[in-house]
Design a protein around this motif. Structure first.
Motif, PDB file in Angstrom:
ATOM      1  N   SER A 181     -33.877   2.951 -22.177  1.00  0.00           N
ATOM      2  CA  SER A 181     -32.126   2.859 -21.449  1.00  0.00           C
ATOM      3  C   SER A 181     -31.330   4.306 -22.130  1.00  0.00           C
ATOM      4  O   SER A 181     -32.328   4.861 -23.033  1.00  0.00           O
ATOM      5  CB  SER A 181     -31.985   1.934 -22.851  1.00  0.00           C
ATOM      6  OG  SER A 181     -30.542   1.819 -22.771  1.00  0.00           O
ATOM      7  N   PRO A 182     -31.116   4.621 -20.961  1.00  0.00           N
ATOM      8  CA  PRO A 182     -30.436   5.610 -21.022  1.00  0.00           C
ATOM      9  C   PRO A 182     -29.541   5.735 -22.279  1.00  0.00           C
ATOM     10  O   PRO A 182     -29.266   7.016 -22.637  1.00  0.00           O
ATOM     11  CB  PRO A 182     -29.548   5.582 -19.761  1.00  0.00           C
ATOM     12  CG  PRO A 182     -29.722   4.463 -19.279  1.00  0.00           C
ATOM     13  CD  PRO A 182     -30.864   3.656 -19.984  1.00  0.00           C
ATOM     14  N   LEU A 183     -28.627   4.323 -23.059  1.00  0.00           N
ATOM     15  CA  LEU A 183     -28.338   5.056 -24.030  1.00  0.00           C
ATOM     16  C   LEU A 183     -28.998   5.819 -25.345  1.00  0.00           C
ATOM     17  O   LEU A 183     -28.584   5.790 -26.114  1.00  0.00           O
ATOM     18  CB  LEU A 183     -27.512   3.379 -24.404  1.00  0.00           C
ATOM     19  CG  LEU A 183     -27.121   3.266 -23.077  1.00  0.00           C
ATOM     20  CD1 LEU A 183     -26.194   1.175 -23.627  1.00  0.00           C
ATOM     21  CD2 LEU A 183     -25.651   3.828 -23.068  1.00  0.00           C
ATOM     22  N   THR A 184     -29.824   5.471 -25.067  1.00  0.00           N
ATOM     23  CA  THR A 184     -30.699   5.817 -26.231  1.00  0.00           C
ATOM     24  C   THR A 184     -32.008   7.035 -25.860  1.00  0.00           C
ATOM     25  O   THR A 184     -32.940   7.241 -27.193  1.00  0.00           O
ATOM     26  CB  THR A 184     -31.928   4.880 -27.205  1.00  0.00           C
ATOM     27  OG1 THR A 184     -31.893   3.621 -26.366  1.00  0.00           O
ATOM     28  CG2 THR A 184     -30.573   3.418 -28.048  1.00  0.00           C
ATOM     29  N   ASP A 189     -37.981  16.208 -22.636  1.00  0.00           N
ATOM     30  CA  ASP A 189     -39.753  15.744 -21.385  1.00  0.00           C
ATOM     31  C   ASP A 189     -40.283  15.032 -20.598  1.00  0.00           C
ATOM     32  O   ASP A 189     -39.958  14.147 -19.948  1.00  0.00           O
ATOM     33  CB  ASP A 189     -40.430  15.965 -22.648  1.00  0.00           C
ATOM     34  CG  ASP A 189     -40.732  14.801 -23.818  1.00  0.00           C
ATOM     35  OD1 ASP A 189     -39.792  14.033 -23.324  1.00  0.00           O
ATOM     36  OD2 ASP A 189     -40.539  14.563 -24.843  1.00  0.00           O
ATOM     37  N   GLU A 190     -41.719  15.131 -20.625  1.00  0.00           N
ATOM     38  CA  GLU A 190     -41.613  13.237 -19.430  1.00  0.00           C
ATOM     39  C   GLU A 190     -41.913  12.155 -20.122  1.00  0.00           C
ATOM     40  O   GLU A 190     -41.982  11.325 -19.181  1.00  0.00           O
ATOM     41  CB  GLU A 190     -43.430  14.000 -19.430  1.00  0.00           C
ATOM     42  CG  GLU A 190     -44.136  13.814 -20.692  1.00  0.00           C
ATOM     43  CD  GLU A 190     -44.413  14.775 -21.336  1.00  0.00           C
ATOM     44  OE1 GLU A 190     -45.659  14.700 -22.235  1.00  0.00           O
ATOM     45  OE2 GLU A 190     -43.833  15.507 -21.339  1.00  0.00           O
ATOM     46  N   PHE A 191     -40.698  12.082 -21.435  1.00  0.00           N
ATOM     47  CA  PHE A 191     -41.017  10.525 -21.650  1.00  0.00           C
ATOM     48  C   PHE A 191     -39.339  10.354 -22.014  1.00  0.00           C
ATOM     49  O   PHE A 191     -38.555   9.081 -21.932  1.00  0.00           O
ATOM     50  CB  PHE A 191     -41.035  10.644 -22.954  1.00  0.00           C
ATOM     51  CG  PHE A 191     -42.529  10.626 -23.362  1.00  0.00           C
ATOM     52  CD1 PHE A 191     -43.520   9.223 -22.956  1.00  0.00           C
ATOM     53  CD2 PHE A 191     -43.500  11.288 -23.391  1.00  0.00           C
ATOM     54  CE1 PHE A 191     -44.620   9.111 -23.037  1.00  0.00           C
ATOM     55  CE2 PHE A 191     -44.916  11.748 -23.254  1.00  0.00           C
ATOM     56  CZ  PHE A 191     -45.239  10.202 -23.793  1.00  0.00           C
ATOM     57  N   GLY A 192     -38.248  10.936 -20.652  1.00  0.00           N
ATOM     58  CA  GLY A 192     -37.362  10.868 -21.267  1.00  0.00           C
ATOM     59  C   GLY A 192     -36.522  11.800 -19.544  1.00  0.00           C
ATOM     60  O   GLY A 192     -36.945  12.327 -18.928  1.00  0.00           O
ATOM     61  N   GLY A 193     -35.663  11.521 -19.065  1.00  0.00           N
ATOM     62  CA  GLY A 193     -34.275  11.181 -17.741  1.00  0.00           C
ATOM     63  C   GLY A 193     -34.357  10.514 -16.219  1.00  0.00           C
ATOM     64  O   GLY A 193     -33.882   9.342 -16.212  1.00  0.00           O
ATOM     65  N   GLU A 196     -39.040   7.056 -13.801  1.00  0.00           N
ATOM     66  CA  GLU A 196     -41.139   7.105 -14.244  1.00  0.00           C
ATOM     67  C   GLU A 196     -40.660   7.347 -15.670  1.00  0.00           C
ATOM     68  O   GLU A 196     -41.874   7.310 -16.580  1.00  0.00           O
ATOM     69  CB  GLU A 196     -41.561   8.094 -13.266  1.00  0.00           C
ATOM     70  CG  GLU A 196     -42.508   7.815 -13.520  1.00  0.00           C
ATOM     71  CD  GLU A 196     -43.011   8.983 -12.400  1.00  0.00           C
ATOM     72  OE1 GLU A 196     -44.894   8.807 -12.512  1.00  0.00           O
ATOM     73  OE2 GLU A 196     -43.150   9.800 -11.796  1.00  0.00           O
ATOM     74  N   ASN A 197     -39.764   8.787 -16.588  1.00  0.00           N
ATOM     75  CA  ASN A 197     -40.469   8.719 -17.661  1.00  0.00           C
ATOM     76  C   ASN A 197     -40.389   8.215 -18.937  1.00  0.00           C
ATOM     77  O   ASN A 197     -40.992   8.179 -19.453  1.00  0.00           O
ATOM     78  CB  ASN A 197     -39.668  10.175 -17.198  1.00  0.00           C
ATOM     79  CG  ASN A 197     -40.210  11.884 -16.574  1.00  0.00           C
ATOM     80  OD1 ASN A 197     -41.181  11.589 -15.829  1.00  0.00           O
ATOM     81  ND2 ASN A 197     -39.367  13.155 -16.684  1.00  0.00           N
ATOM     82  N   ARG A 198     -38.712   7.515 -18.039  1.00  0.00           N
ATOM     83  CA  ARG A 198     -38.250   6.929 -19.206  1.00  0.00           C
ATOM     84  C   ARG A 198     -39.542   5.292 -19.511  1.00  0.00           C
ATOM     85  O   ARG A 198     -39.805   4.776 -20.956  1.00  0.00           O
ATOM     86  CB  ARG A 198     -36.770   5.982 -19.441  1.00  0.00           C
ATOM     87  CG  ARG A 198     -35.841   7.492 -19.876  1.00  0.00           C
ATOM     88  CD  ARG A 198     -34.471   7.060 -19.185  1.00  0.00           C
ATOM     89  NE  ARG A 198     -34.203   6.643 -17.920  1.00  0.00           N
ATOM     90  CZ  ARG A 198     -33.528   5.515 -17.077  1.00  0.00           C
ATOM     91  NH1 ARG A 198     -33.282   4.261 -18.068  1.00  0.00           N
ATOM     92  NH2 ARG A 198     -32.833   5.722 -15.996  1.00  0.00           N
ATOM     93  N   ALA A 199     -39.917   4.526 -18.850  1.00  0.00           N
ATOM     94  CA  ALA A 199     -40.982   4.063 -18.391  1.00  0.00           C
ATOM     95  C   ALA A 199     -42.396   5.171 -18.835  1.00  0.00           C
ATOM     96  O   ALA A 199     -43.311   3.787 -19.730  1.00  0.00           O
ATOM     97  CB  ALA A 199     -41.065   3.469 -17.539  1.00  0.00           C
ATOM     98  N   ARG A 200     -42.609   5.858 -19.058  1.00  0.00           N
ATOM     99  CA  ARG A 200     -43.841   6.285 -19.625  1.00  0.00           C
ATOM    100  C   ARG A 200     -44.396   5.982 -20.293  1.00  0.00           C
ATOM    101  O   ARG A 200     -45.727   5.480 -20.818  1.00  0.00           O
ATOM    102  CB  ARG A 200     -43.559   7.579 -19.177  1.00  0.00           C
ATOM    103  CG  ARG A 200     -45.359   8.130 -19.221  1.00  0.00           C
ATOM    104  CD  ARG A 200     -45.312   9.921 -19.184  1.00  0.00           C
ATOM    105  NE  ARG A 200     -44.365  10.063 -18.650  1.00  0.00           N
ATOM    106  CZ  ARG A 200     -45.074  10.466 -16.991  1.00  0.00           C
ATOM    107  NH1 ARG A 200     -45.862   9.820 -16.739  1.00  0.00           N
ATOM    108  NH2 ARG A 200     -43.611  11.264 -16.038  1.00  0.00           N
ATOM    109  N   PHE A 201     -44.032   5.550 -21.641  1.00  0.00           N
ATOM    110  CA  PHE A 201     -44.323   4.600 -22.794  1.00  0.00           C
ATOM    111  C   PHE A 201     -44.482   3.283 -23.241  1.00  0.00           C
ATOM    112  O   PHE A 201     -45.532   3.371 -23.291  1.00  0.00           O
ATOM    113  CB  PHE A 201     -43.300   5.035 -23.753  1.00  0.00           C
ATOM    114  CG  PHE A 201     -43.311   5.106 -25.445  1.00  0.00           C
ATOM    115  CD1 PHE A 201     -44.299   5.244 -26.200  1.00  0.00           C
ATOM    116  CD2 PHE A 201     -42.364   3.873 -25.938  1.00  0.00           C
ATOM    117  CE1 PHE A 201     -44.378   4.561 -27.323  1.00  0.00           C
ATOM    118  CE2 PHE A 201     -43.203   4.052 -27.846  1.00  0.00           C
ATOM    119  CZ  PHE A 201     -44.066   3.719 -28.030  1.00  0.00           C
TER     120      PHE A 201
END
Length: 379
Positions: A181-184, A189-193, A196-201
């Motif tokens: 979620s962009p809210l949290t 880095d590669e885990f945000g934005g 693809e990055n937010r779904a990486r985890f």
């Protein structure tokens, strides 16, 4: 069974045949031991729902990373091998009734309560997961990869314990949801934005779990398809995110809402039966995978129509199984006038557990733990 025939058709997923389309969705109970072990009271509770005809039971969320990932006052744990034996007792008991059983794996992230875990909660970023919530500590990359490994180890333990599948919780303001979620998530880095990055985890977790359990063990994911909050993920956003982590999922459990839109996550009583089904249908149409739909489904006619019209493959019942563990059996036998329909009051189930830290109860079911035994009492 007659006019409700669609609800009682089996469906094979990988090498697991689910005998009907009625799923007991995961819902916290506060029945576990203080140690995180499955209690015998807990086993009895789930056995009643198996006896009542559930095709698949998804056991409430079990912690994969204690204490940081803990949710609730008495939450199940699968972070150590010592929890396997009692879980095996559960699965053995449920399988006697020809019901399949999965367990939901979860890390609470910022949903953990600091006073319970005795540390600052962790998350994708330093953004609270609800208005007025505690400020969490952003996870380091090393910690992220360690948690990925913990999910895989917990999934393997579940497999050893005799579960037929695992569900990875990716919604409802828990840790994976906090990355999606962009809210949290304001990481750079590669885990945000980007999507693809937010779904990486989530993607790393699903791949690690698949590697741990092998090619024939079903994996489910639970998602908040629409967060129903300004600036949060919409259905269109979630469909984009899923492109990056749904590949290893065999069934998608389509929920919605976050903590600050909890009236949609734990449905308010004014929301009609099956109101969320359009979300599940959209996921099913895009990814061509079996989906579970949830949301105030109490009327068997509504449930059967959803499956019959192929809007969803499974009907998920949570609070309805608390209100009446024999809902499937009563529907199958045509005893509709005997069904105790959930009234979505959220008092004994959600209110007791979340608001008061008590074991769950039910306004319309006088004996959540003892089934129909109350009928034998003499006045």
């Amino acid at each position: 069974m007659g006019k409700f025939n669609s609800l009682f058709q089996p469906l094979e997923v990988r090498r697991c045949t689910i005998p009907n389309r009625i799923v007991m969705t995961p819902m916290g109970t506060n029945f576990a031991e203080n140690t995180g072990e499955m209690s015998f009271l807990h086993i009895d509770y789930y056995e009643q729902r198996a006896q009542g005809g559930a095709g698949l039971i998804i056991v409430e969320n079990a912690c994969v990373d204690y204490p940081a990932g803990s949710n609730g006052t008495t939450q199940l744990r699968l972070d150590l091998d010592s929890y396997i034996p009692r879980m095996f007792k559960l699965t053995e008991t449920i399988h006697k009734h020809d019901t399949k059983i999965a367990v939901q794996l979860n890390h609470a992230g910022a949903s953990a309560v600091a006073e319970r875990i005795n540390m600052q909660p962790v998350s994708a970023s330093d953004l609270p997961n609800k208005k007025g919530g505690a400020i969490p500590r952003p996870l380091t990359k090393d910690e992220i990869y360690s948690i990925v490994e913990n999910y895989a180890k917990a999934a393997k333990r579940a497999q050893i314990a005799g579960f037929d599948a695992v569900e990875i919780h990716c919604g409802h303001s828990y840790l994976i949801s906090q990355f999606l979620s962009p809210l949290t998530n304001n990481r750079t880095d590669e885990f945000g934005g980007s999507y693809e990055n937010r779904a990486r985890f989530a993607s790393l977790i699903l791949k690690a779990v698949r590697e741990a359990v092998g090619p024939f063990f079903p994996i489910l994911i639970r998602i908040s398809a629409d967060e129903f909050l300004p600036g949060g993920n919409t259905l269109e956003d979630t469909l984009q995110l899923l492109e990056y982590f749904q590949e290893e999922a065999d069934i998608i459990d389509v929920s919605c809402g976050l903590v600050d839109s909890i009236q949609y996550q734990i449905d308010a009583n004014y929301l009609k039966d099956g109101w969320r089904t359009y979300l599940a249908t959209a996921v099913k149409e895009k990814f061509n995978k079996p989906v579970i739909t949830v949301g105030n489904i109490r009327d068997p006619k509504v449930a059967n129509e959803i499956v019959e019209s192929e809007q969803a493959d499974f009907i998920g019942l949570g609070r309805q199984f608390v209100a009446d563990p024999q809902w499937p059996l009563k529907v199958k036998e045509g005893r509709l006038d005997e069904i105790r329909k959930c009234i979505s009051c959220n008092i004994g189930c959600s209110g007791h557990r979340i608001g008061l830290n008590r074991p769950i109860r039910c306004t319309i079911n006088p004996s959540v733990n003892e089934g129909e035994a109350y009928k034998n009492q003499k006045v």
